[in-house]
Enzyme design. Structure first.
Site, mmCIF file in Angstrom:
data_model
loop_
_atom_site.group_PDB
_atom_site.id
_atom_site.type_symbol
_atom_site.label_atom_id
_atom_site.label_comp_id
_atom_site.label_asym_id
_atom_site.label_seq_id
_atom_site.Cartn_x
_atom_site.Cartn_y
_atom_site.Cartn_z
ATOM 1 C CG HIS A 105 3.363 1.161 -5.376
ATOM 2 N ND1 HIS A 105 3.539 2.199 -4.493
ATOM 3 C CD2 HIS A 105 3.981 0.091 -4.819
ATOM 4 C CE1 HIS A 105 4.216 1.779 -3.442
ATOM 5 N NE2 HIS A 105 4.513 0.507 -3.612
ATOM 6 C CG HIS A 135 5.106 5.621 -4.642
ATOM 7 N ND1 HIS A 135 5.741 5.016 -5.707
ATOM 8 C CD2 HIS A 135 5.624 5.049 -3.522
ATOM 9 C CE1 HIS A 135 6.617 4.142 -5.243
ATOM 10 N NE2 HIS A 135 6.562 4.123 -3.921
ATOM 11 C CB VAL A 188 8.932 5.618 -10.923
ATOM 12 C CG1 VAL A 188 8.269 6.944 -11.245
ATOM 13 C CG2 VAL A 188 8.453 4.534 -11.879
ATOM 14 C CB SER A 220 10.674 5.313 -1.216
ATOM 15 O OG SER A 220 10.457 4.690 0.035
ATOM 16 C CB SER A 221 5.695 3.804 0.765
ATOM 17 O OG SER A 221 5.194 3.174 -0.386
ATOM 18 C CD GLN A 258 10.807 -6.898 -2.317
ATOM 19 O OE1 GLN A 258 10.617 -6.723 -1.120
ATOM 20 N NE2 GLN A 258 10.082 -6.260 -3.224
ATOM 21 N N GLY A 285 0.824 -1.199 0.000
ATOM 22 C CA GLY A 285 0.000 0.000 0.000
ATOM 23 C C GLY A 285 0.859 1.250 0.000
HETATM 24 O O1 PAF Z 1 8.161 -4.466 -2.035
HETATM 25 C C1 PAF Z 1 7.231 -4.496 -1.200
HETATM 26 O O2 PAF Z 1 6.383 -3.586 -1.134
HETATM 27 C C2 PAF Z 1 7.117 -5.660 -0.239
HETATM 28 O O3 PAF Z 1 8.378 -6.081 0.184
HETATM 29 C C3 PAF Z 1 6.317 -6.830 -0.818
HETATM 30 C C4 PAF Z 1 6.996 -7.442 -2.025
HETATM 31 C C5 PAF Z 1 4.920 -6.360 -1.218
HETATM 32 C C6 PAF Z 1 6.164 -7.935 0.226
HETATM 33 O O4 PAF Z 1 5.501 -7.483 1.352
#
Ligand code: PAF
Length: 282
Positions: A38, A35, A178, A187-188, A155, A32
């Site tokens: 996403h 931005h 972005v 970034s959030s 990740q 969630g």
């Molecule tokens: O990148 C993220 O926002 C989180 O690490 C993810 C992949 C949704 C897992 O919670």
């Protein structure tokens, strides 16, 4: 756009599409606080999986350390739904904690080795939490494609290994970082920054740009590239470096030479906020 809350509902949605012989199913996992970064993932999913795009919104407790920002992580569900729908989402999957981690849950996914490198070094347990929740999401939704941002490059390496090792039938699609107009990676967590910190945070993208420039001028030696980036951080003493590394993007192990596909990644603390940035060298 449908809003689903249970794993069974998500699975039924996905299996329903499969039974109809519809095309590829896309999943965009998020926490969630959506931005433009996403939104770019959701648009990419919409292009390849039109009409069959699920966005998960779940602030995953297991990927936060005890002194990290789980409690204050921005939760903006209403705005997230609007952004997701505008970008092309068909389904929002918004489970509660007990849905993803039923009482007594004792099963975790550990991608050994990779999970201890880069962010995993300063955030012990972080990638175990990420791998566990993403495995649960992929098993539930069985998407053909899952979309992730290159900003979280470590990740991505962990999740690629997870998908390969568990032989999951999902292909990971990695979308470009972005940036804000001044270069800061979206970034959030940028909302945590004060006006002063927001300026200081630009040291991260300056370090990234400097290394890209040196590489395109022919510099390939890792120590020179890392040293130049560290000098940029030294000009912004309020920023505390966590790591500045040149690594193989698959293994996340340090490399001495910046070849094509090498990952240059930085992490730093700006005030109480930990930010990351990176580039994949040409
Ligand atoms: O990148 C993220 O926002 C989180 O690490 C993810 C992949 C949704 C897992 O919670």
């Amino acid at each position: 756009m449908q809003i689903l809350h249970t794993v069974d509902e998500l699975r039924a949605w996905s299996r329903g599409l499969r039974c109809k012989g519809a095309g590829m199913i896309g999943l965009v996992p998020t926490m969630g606080a959506l931005h433009e970064g996403h939104a770019s993932l959701i648009r990419a999913a919409e292009q390849q999986c039109r009409g069959r795009v699920a966005v998960s919104i779940f602030v995953n407790p297991t990927q936060f350390g005890p002194n990290e920002d789980f409690a204050r992580y921005p939760r903006t569900f209403g705005a997230d739904c609007e952004i997701a729908e505008r970008a092309g989402a068909n389904v929002i999957f918004a489970p509660g904690v007990e849905e993803m981690y039923p009482a007594g849950a004792a099963t975790f996914v550990d991608v050994e080795g990779l999970s201890e490198r880069l962010d995993g070094q300063s955030r012990p347990g972080h990638f175990r939490g990420v791998a566990t929740v993403v495995a649960k999401l992929l098993i539930a939704a069985e998407p053909d494609l899952a979309f992730f941002g290159q900003k979280d490059a470590a990740q991505v390496a962990v999740l690629r290994k997870l998908v390969a090792d568990l032989r999951l039938g999902t292909r990971l699609v990695v979308c470009p970082i972005v940036r804000e107009p001044d270069g800061l990676a979206m970034s959030s967590r940028n909302v945590y920054l004060s006006a002063e910190e927001r300026k200081q945070a630009l040291a991260l993208c300056r370090a990234v740009r400097c290394v890209e420039q040196m590489r395109s001028n022919g510099q390939r030696a890792a120590p020179s590239l890392v040293e130049a980036a560290r000098k940029i951080f030294a000009e912004e003493p309020a920023v505390r470096v966590d790591y500045v590394e040149l690594v193989n993007w698959e293994t996340l192990l340090p490399t001495n030479t910046a070849g094509p596909g090498t990952l240059f990644a930085v992490a730093a603390w700006v005030g109480d906020t930990r930010l990351i940035d990176n580039t994949i060298l040409k």
